[in-house]
Design an enzyme around this catalytic site. Sequence first.
Site, PDB file in Angstrom:
ATOM      1  CE1 TYR A 158      -4.130  -2.183   5.197  1.00 22.63           C
ATOM      2  CE2 TYR A 158      -3.398   0.072   4.809  1.00 22.63           C
ATOM      3  CZ  TYR A 158      -3.790  -1.154   4.323  1.00 22.63           C
ATOM      4  OH  TYR A 158      -3.858  -1.366   2.968  1.00 22.63           O
ATOM      5  CB  SER A 194      -0.888   0.009   1.250  1.00 24.17           C
ATOM      6  OG  SER A 194      -1.573   1.238   1.388  1.00 24.17           O
TER       7      SER A 194
END
Length: 272
Positions: A148, A135
Amino acid sequence: MSADKTVLITGASSGIGRATAELFAQRGWTVAATMRKPETSDLASKSDRIRLFKLDVTDQASVEAAVADVIAQCGGIDVVVNNAGYGLMGPFEAQTDEQIRRQFETNLFGVLNVTRAVLPHMRERRQGRIVNVGSAAGRMTLPLYSMYSATKWALEGFSEGLWFELRQHNIKVKIIEPGMIKTDFFERSREVATKPGLTAYDDFVAQVAPNLKAWEEAGAESDVVARSIWRASTSIWPRLRYQPNATFTVWGRGWVPGHLYVRLIRRLFNAW
């Protein structure tokens, strides 16, 4: 790379994984689409080149069984796309130890489990690619996504280190770093942490969460990431990182002074 290839994709039930499975099938590959509950998916009906396999990335026995089944039924694995993952959102103080460990077990250790299972096969054949879906949050951070981001930053380090190790075996490693993508992330692939009696972050969450959701809704479609995964899986160019819908964001992190970059993120998400 020729079309008579097999790709194993984790987390193929929806979003980026599903879009990637459909794209590879359209382009002539055999697709081993893995997920925790294949019996609930209609993905196999989209193409006769897609086969469903049960795989839970957090369960090593499940991983090893699925990899063995794919090799037996498809004749080998040429590319692995480590896509399975979800987002734990909320103030760190509200997150339980169980939630944090589950986030790491899925987003990081799940990738390690699958990679460990396929490497002997790829080494024996002296070919293969490991494509890890990270990501842009692995190169920057977002408010309310501390854990995360931590998993995605760790994935960056693992992938780059593995890149050096596997070159001698003709196994290539790629990292996909998507920006915000229009998926069901906020409805299906996100867990929101709350703690009874903890109200100190309520105003901050109320300010930031709508901006995070608005940013997602303005994001690119899953197909954009699927096409980057395709390029990473087939291109002969020795490139490690791909940033679908995130090039400017990642570039800014590297060139804008730190205090200005953080201020930009705070302003973008109203994280004051």
